[in-house]
Scaffold this motif. Structure first.
Motif, PDB file in Angstrom:
ATOM      1  N   GLU A   5       8.689  -7.856  57.647  1.00 51.40           N
ATOM      2  CA  GLU A   5       8.707  -6.613  56.869  1.00 51.40           C
ATOM      3  C   GLU A   5       8.381  -5.391  57.717  1.00 51.40           C
ATOM      4  O   GLU A   5       8.786  -4.276  57.404  1.00 51.40           O
ATOM      5  N   SER A   6       7.625  -5.607  58.809  1.00 54.25           N
ATOM      6  CA  SER A   6       7.270  -4.472  59.675  1.00 54.25           C
ATOM      7  C   SER A   6       8.423  -4.064  60.584  1.00 54.25           C
ATOM      8  O   SER A   6       8.404  -2.988  61.186  1.00 54.25           O
ATOM      9  N   GLU A   7       9.446  -4.939  60.729  1.00 46.00           N
ATOM     10  CA  GLU A   7      10.555  -4.638  61.648  1.00 46.00           C
ATOM     11  C   GLU A   7      11.740  -4.050  60.873  1.00 46.00           C
ATOM     12  O   GLU A   7      12.264  -3.012  61.237  1.00 46.00           O
ATOM     13  N   LEU A   8      12.142  -4.751  59.829  1.00 40.25           N
ATOM     14  CA  LEU A   8      13.180  -4.221  58.939  1.00 40.25           C
ATOM     15  C   LEU A   8      12.443  -3.745  57.689  1.00 40.25           C
ATOM     16  O   LEU A   8      12.030  -4.564  56.859  1.00 40.25           O
ATOM     17  N   ASN A  94      25.015  -5.775  58.230  1.00 37.44           N
ATOM     18  CA  ASN A  94      24.983  -7.037  58.976  1.00 37.44           C
ATOM     19  C   ASN A  94      23.686  -7.838  58.843  1.00 37.44           C
ATOM     20  O   ASN A  94      23.502  -8.847  59.515  1.00 37.44           O
ATOM     21  N   ILE A  95      22.787  -7.381  57.984  1.00 35.49           N
ATOM     22  CA  ILE A  95      21.593  -8.177  57.690  1.00 35.49           C
ATOM     23  C   ILE A  95      21.515  -8.337  56.175  1.00 35.49           C
ATOM     24  O   ILE A  95      21.747  -7.372  55.430  1.00 35.49           O
ATOM     25  N   ASP A  96      21.245  -9.555  55.743  1.00 31.94           N
ATOM     26  CA  ASP A  96      21.080  -9.821  54.311  1.00 31.94           C
ATOM     27  C   ASP A  96      19.691  -9.331  53.903  1.00 31.94           C
ATOM     28  O   ASP A  96      18.690  -9.839  54.406  1.00 31.94           O
ATOM     29  N   PHE A  97      19.628  -8.343  53.024  1.00 35.75           N
ATOM     30  CA  PHE A  97      18.336  -7.737  52.660  1.00 35.75           C
ATOM     31  C   PHE A  97      17.484  -8.676  51.788  1.00 35.75           C
ATOM     32  O   PHE A  97      16.297  -8.432  51.614  1.00 35.75           O
ATOM     33  N   VAL A  98      18.086  -9.732  51.232  1.00 33.82           N
ATOM     34  CA  VAL A  98      17.300 -10.676  50.417  1.00 33.82           C
ATOM     35  C   VAL A  98      16.654 -11.721  51.329  1.00 33.82           C
ATOM     36  O   VAL A  98      15.439 -11.920  51.318  1.00 33.82           O
ATOM     37  N   THR A  99      17.467 -12.346  52.183  1.00 33.51           N
ATOM     38  CA  THR A  99      16.910 -13.394  53.071  1.00 33.51           C
ATOM     39  C   THR A  99      16.298 -12.794  54.338  1.00 33.51           C
ATOM     40  O   THR A  99      15.594 -13.478  55.071  1.00 33.51           O
ATOM     41  N   ARG A 100      16.642 -11.516  54.645  1.00 30.86           N
ATOM     42  CA  ARG A 100      16.201 -10.846  55.879  1.00 30.86           C
ATOM     43  C   ARG A 100      16.746 -11.532  57.134  1.00 30.86           C
ATOM     44  O   ARG A 100      16.163 -11.478  58.195  1.00 30.86           O
ATOM     45  N   GLU A 101      17.868 -12.220  56.982  1.00 30.90           N
ATOM     46  CA  GLU A 101      18.505 -12.895  58.125  1.00 30.90           C
ATOM     47  C   GLU A 101      19.759 -12.115  58.519  1.00 30.90           C
ATOM     48  O   GLU A 101      20.498 -11.658  57.627  1.00 30.90           O
TER      49      GLU A 101
END
Ligand code: R1P
Ligand code: URA
Length: 290
Positions: A5-8, A94-101
């Motif tokens: 959470e601190s990075e994205l 390009n990043i899934d905001f739910v899985t953070r992957e």
């Protein structure tokens, strides 16, 4: 591994930290401008505007131009803002905001990002009122000290030559932008090599009350030449963002081009009497071709 959470950083409403946008808010083609007041100058041409959002210097309008969904975003000035802009735009697609992957390779989206900005010409033969499309960008800023940018042999040679000729403690970075977008959007424009400076005054050789460490900085910029199989390389203009766009665009796989409205000429000492008209013409040209 999910990105912490601190990075994205995702706001409570699901939007990305600085741009304040949700993944659905942006289109694949994005026009960027430095000045927040330039955003409505672009979106006034849209058939309709579906979203208007702002946070800090990032003002975003999303709408349709002749049936095509377009986003226009302001960035403020400097490559530090471009670091935020491009990383957050890339995260949105390009990043899934739910899985953070990060999304798998086959699902990655390549954005088309078009900078419509102002710039000063270094050479006398590039008059005020011209439109210039950047082929190579040379970054005098420090952004690429922090990323593993891969440069071609030519790019390293050019930037090493610039380091020597400016007597700099570090090697600037040099990046060629998207050939595809340059040909599509820059037809008929001056094709140039843009120097991205970490400031408007000293780094661009302007003297008000402070002297320069190198009093002949402007002539060093103007006289730099590099001969390669592709021909003679010279620096044509400067501004404050393009190299950041080109470097991050290359590393993240986005097509990026910088279109410059020439409003100053440092060889002749002139500034535009009607910079707005040159910028408005460039906006119209960009929209017609996009
Ligand atoms: C300086 O006046 C600003 O103008 C140029 C420079 O890159 C810098 O941001 O671009 P914009 O007109 O797009 O802001
Ligand atoms: N923007 C710059 O950064 N420099 C100029 O000379 C004009 C516009």
């Amino acid at each position: 591994m999910p990105i912490p959470e601190s990075e994205l950083i995702i706001n409570r409403d699901g939007s990305v930290y600085h741009l304040n946008l949700l993944p659905d808010h942006i289109s694949e083609t994005i026009i960027t401008v430095g000045d927040p007041e330039r955003v409505p100058l672009v979106s006034q041409h849209f058939d309709s505007i579906e979203t208007q959002i702002h946070k800090r210097e990032f003002v975003t309008h999303v709408g349709y131009y002749q049936g095509k969904r377009l986003t226009v975003i302001s960035t403020g000035m400097g490559t530090d803002n471009i670091d935020i802009l491009i990383n957050e735009l890339d995260a949105l697609v390009n990043i899934d905001f739910v899985t953070r992957e990060p999304r798998p390779l086959e699902e990655r989206i390549s954005l088309r990002i078009v900078r419509v900005g102002t710039s000063g010409a270094l050479q006398a033969d590039i008059p005020i009122g011209s439109h210039l499309v950047t082929e190579h960008a040379v970054g005098l800023d420090s952004l690429m000290q922090f990323y593993p940018l891969v440069e071609t042999g030519l790019e390293v040679e050019v930037s090493t030559g610039i380091q020597q000729s400016l007597d700099l403690a570090y090697r600037p970075y040099c990046v060629r932008g998207s050939d595809l977008l340059r040909e599509q959007l820059g037809a008929g424009m001056v094709v140039g090599n843009t120097l991205t400076c970490p400031g408007f005054y000293g780094p661009q050789g302007r003297v008000l009350r402070l002297d320069l460490r190198q009093p002949d900085l402007i002539s060093r910029f103007q006289n730099f030449r590099y001969q390669s199989a592709e021909g003679e390389f010279r620096l044509t203009n400067f501004e404050m963002e393009t190299a950041g766009y080109y470097g991050l665009g290359r590393m993240l796989g986005h097509e990026v081009v910088s279109l410059n409205a020439i409003v100053a000429n440092r060889a002749t000492g002139e500034f535009a009497t009607n910079a707005e008209a040159t910028v408005n013409d460039l906006i119209q040209k960009t929209l017609d071709r996009i």
